[in-house]
Design an enzyme around this catalytic site. Structure first.
Site, PDB file in Angstrom:
ATOM      1  N   ARG A  93       0.853  -1.204   0.000  1.00  0.00           N
ATOM      2  CA  ARG A  93       0.000   0.000   0.000  1.00  0.00           C
ATOM      3  C   ARG A  93       0.881   1.244   0.000  1.00  0.00           C
ATOM      4  NH1 ARG A  93      -0.668   1.062   5.658  1.00  0.00           N
ATOM      5  NH2 ARG A  93       0.080  -0.726   6.851  1.00  0.00           N
ATOM      6  N   GLY A  94       0.230   2.391  -0.129  1.00  0.00           N
ATOM      7  CA  GLY A  94       0.936   3.668  -0.042  1.00  0.00           C
ATOM      8  C   GLY A  94       2.028   3.825  -1.088  1.00  0.00           C
ATOM      9  N   ILE A  95       3.131   4.401  -0.646  1.00  0.00           N
ATOM     10  CA  ILE A  95       4.244   4.698  -1.545  1.00  0.00           C
ATOM     11  C   ILE A  95       4.810   3.405  -2.148  1.00  0.00           C
ATOM     12  CG2 ILE A  95       6.624   5.558  -1.586  1.00  0.00           C
ATOM     13  CD1 ILE A  95       5.727   7.650   0.565  1.00  0.00           C
ATOM     14  N   ARG A 144       3.745  -7.293   5.893  1.00  0.00           N
ATOM     15  CA  ARG A 144       3.198  -8.254   6.856  1.00  0.00           C
ATOM     16  C   ARG A 144       1.902  -8.855   6.333  1.00  0.00           C
ATOM     17  NH1 ARG A 144       3.240  -4.118  11.648  1.00  0.00           N
ATOM     18  NH2 ARG A 144       2.500  -2.974   9.820  1.00  0.00           N
ATOM     19  N   VAL A 204       9.791  -7.224   8.400  1.00  0.00           N
ATOM     20  CA  VAL A 204      11.230  -6.914   8.298  1.00  0.00           C
ATOM     21  C   VAL A 204      11.903  -6.807   9.659  1.00  0.00           C
ATOM     22  CG1 VAL A 204      11.049  -5.796   6.025  1.00  0.00           C
ATOM     23  CG2 VAL A 204      10.891  -4.395   8.114  1.00  0.00           C
ATOM     24  N   GLY A 210       7.993   1.166   6.584  1.00  0.00           N
ATOM     25  CA  GLY A 210       8.250   2.110   7.669  1.00  0.00           C
ATOM     26  C   GLY A 210       7.018   2.309   8.519  1.00  0.00           C
ATOM     27  N   TYR A 226      11.325   8.480  14.830  1.00  0.00           N
ATOM     28  CA  TYR A 226      11.166   8.366  13.367  1.00  0.00           C
ATOM     29  C   TYR A 226      12.248   9.159  12.646  1.00  0.00           C
ATOM     30  CZ  TYR A 226       8.739   8.703   8.829  1.00  0.00           C
ATOM     31  OH  TYR A 226       8.407   8.650   7.503  1.00  0.00           O
ATOM     32  N   LYS A 283      15.274   7.779  10.066  1.00  0.00           N
ATOM     33  CA  LYS A 283      15.394   8.208   8.670  1.00  0.00           C
ATOM     34  C   LYS A 283      16.735   8.893   8.412  1.00  0.00           C
ATOM     35  CE  LYS A 283      11.407   6.636   7.311  1.00  0.00           C
ATOM     36  NZ  LYS A 283      11.326   5.504   6.387  1.00  0.00           N
ATOM     37  N   ILE A 298       3.287  13.071   1.848  1.00  0.00           N
ATOM     38  CA  ILE A 298       2.657  12.380   0.727  1.00  0.00           C
ATOM     39  C   ILE A 298       1.314  11.830   1.210  1.00  0.00           C
ATOM     40  CG2 ILE A 298       2.968  10.535  -0.994  1.00  0.00           C
ATOM     41  CD1 ILE A 298       5.227  12.675  -1.057  1.00  0.00           C
TER      42      ILE A 298
END
Ligand code: NDP
Length: 235
Positions: free
Chosen positions: A13-15, A35, A50, A78, A141, A145, A174
């Site tokens: 999903r998402g990016i 997952r 992960v 993430g 977070y 990053k 985003i």
């Protein structure tokens, strides 16, 4: 362009989904890890958390059996657990670092051996504008990053002579599930500070990732490519 074996974490999903769809449209063989394990048509969905090294190894074996050794790795999975530092627990810190940073290390390490052997590789990490800009409530977070920049640059020094590049794409805000929960007043504040005057779209991040994965980007390594509408300029 040759057909590549591509592996994207957080690809359901998402990016990550936009990245998977873009590589599929380009005709590559794509494995999407998450997952939940789903994948869009044309891609191979593989269940993998992960934060579990054994699951990473098992997922790579499935992807390699189907598509051959991984040529292009996008470490994109993430999570956030946002709160101000005084309220941030050890567990909040550890969970975010384990998925965003150590998870990226696990997949990069697993992919590196065959990339070195094949003398070709593209490793792309999904960082964030807040890695270098900072963000109140996101100490865990933003640390995770920022650290990916060090990982990509160290990999560049280790593997640069073997045809392997390692870069960070740093999205701004985003429109995805991750930002859907943000309060309206906060979104309005972000709008005001983004020179482009809007949030970004997942396809805009996928386009930058696809470029870094291409043969044409073979001389770009250790770079941080912002996709943030100008939000992070100078950071
Ligand atoms: P989403 O929350 O929409 O998607 C997160 C993805 O990561 C999902 O595919 C999820 O799948 C996967 N994931 C989460 N935890 C794990 C895990 N332990 N193991 C494997 N997969 C996992 O987020 P976005 O698409 O917005 O974010 C993607 C990346 O982009 C992240 O690294 C994020 O930090 C980064 N980013 C996002 C920005 C934004 O504005 N949206 C801005 C800057 C960076 P599942 O839950 O099924 O495991």
């Amino acid at each position: 362009m040759p057909v590549r074996s591509v592996l994207v974490t957080g690809g359901n999903r998402g990016i990550g989904l936009a990245i998977v769809e873009r590589f599929v449209a380009q005709g590559h063989r794509v494995a999407a890890l998450s997952r939940a394990g789903e994948a869009p048509e044309g891609a191979l969905g593989i269940v993998c958390d992960v934060s579990e090294a054994d699951q990473v190894d098992a997922a790579f074996k499935v992807a390699e059996a189907a598509h051959g050794p991984v040529d292009v790795l996008v470490a994109n999975a993430g999570i956030t657990k946002d709160t101000l530092i005084l309220r941030m627990s050890e567990a909040d810190w550890a969970a975010v670092l384990d998925v965003n940073l150590t998870g990226s290390f696990r997949v990069a390490k697993r992919a590196a051996r065959s990339m070195i052997r094949g003398r070709f590789g593209r490793i792309i990490f999904t960082g964030s504008v807040v890695g270098l800009y900072g963000s109140a409530g996101q100490v865990n977070y933003s640390a995770s990053k920022a650290a990916l920049v060090g990982v990509a640059r160290s990999l560049t020094r280790e593997l640069g002579g073997r045809g392997v590049t390692a870069n960070v794409v740093a999205p701004g805000f985003i429109e995805t599930d991750m930002t859907a929960g943000l309060p309206d007043d906060l979104i309005a504040k972000y709008h005001a500070s983004i020179p482009a005057g809007r949030l970004g779209q997942v396809g805009e991040v996928a386009a930058a990732v696809a470029f870094l994965a291409s043969d044409e980007a073979g001389y770009i390594s250790g770079a941080v490519i912002p996709v943030d509408g100008g939000l992070g300029m100078g950071h």
